[in-house]
Design a protein around this motif. Structure first.
Motif, PDB file in Angstrom:
ATOM      1  N   ASP A  84      10.275  44.466  17.597  1.00  0.00           N
ATOM      2  CA  ASP A  84      11.131  45.077  16.577  1.00  0.00           C
ATOM      3  C   ASP A  84      12.063  46.120  17.194  1.00  0.00           C
ATOM      4  O   ASP A  84      13.263  46.169  16.864  1.00  0.00           O
ATOM      5  N   THR A  87      14.760  44.365  19.234  1.00  0.00           N
ATOM      6  CA  THR A  87      15.744  43.738  18.339  1.00  0.00           C
ATOM      7  C   THR A  87      16.664  44.800  17.741  1.00  0.00           C
ATOM      8  O   THR A  87      17.893  44.623  17.701  1.00  0.00           O
ATOM      9  N   GLU A  90      19.055  45.961  20.418  1.00  0.00           N
ATOM     10  CA  GLU A  90      20.098  44.981  20.693  1.00  0.00           C
ATOM     11  C   GLU A  90      21.128  44.930  19.569  1.00  0.00           C
ATOM     12  O   GLU A  90      22.330  44.754  19.825  1.00  0.00           O
ATOM     13  N   ASN A  91      20.685  45.091  18.332  1.00  0.00           N
ATOM     14  CA  ASN A  91      21.600  45.019  17.194  1.00  0.00           C
ATOM     15  C   ASN A  91      22.383  46.307  16.982  1.00  0.00           C
ATOM     16  O   ASN A  91      23.498  46.265  16.461  1.00  0.00           O
TER      17      ASN A  91
END
Length: 107
Positions: A84, A87, A90-91
């Motif tokens: 999580d 992610t 990265e976002n």
């Protein structure tokens, strides 16, 4: 009263001999019972040690299984959190970088 003193002494001697035999037999029986009781206690102690050892082993195995399950669960949770976080990074790392640069520029 036709008994002589020697007859009475003889009877008393027989009574005393019988009493000694009874006492010796009682002592032997007492010793036998004591040995029997010692053997029973020894068997009981050995059985209790065996049962206690088995119970301890079962508890150890149960605790080890519980520990392994808890460790597995914690690892899965940690892995999920890391995924999580990765992610989210990265976002959103671009937006975070922009915010940092903007806060530096405003100063």
């Amino acid at each position: 009263m036709g008994q002589s003193v020697e007859d009475v002494i003889g009877e008393l001697s027989e009574i005393e001999a019988a009493a000694v035999r009874i006492m010796n037999a009682a002592d032997m029986e007492k010793k036998r019972l004591s040995e029997e009781n010692d053997q029973k206690m020894k068997r009981f102690d050995e059985e209790m040690i065996k049962k206690t050892g088995a119970s301890i082993e079962q508890l150890k195995e149960k605790l080890n299984r519980e520990k392994e399950n808890e460790l597995r669960r914690l690892k899965e949770e940690t892995d999920a959190m890391l995924v999580d976080m990765q992610t989210k990074y990265e976002n959103e790392h671009g937006a975070w970088s922009d915010e940092i640069v903007q806060s530096i520029v405003r100063m």
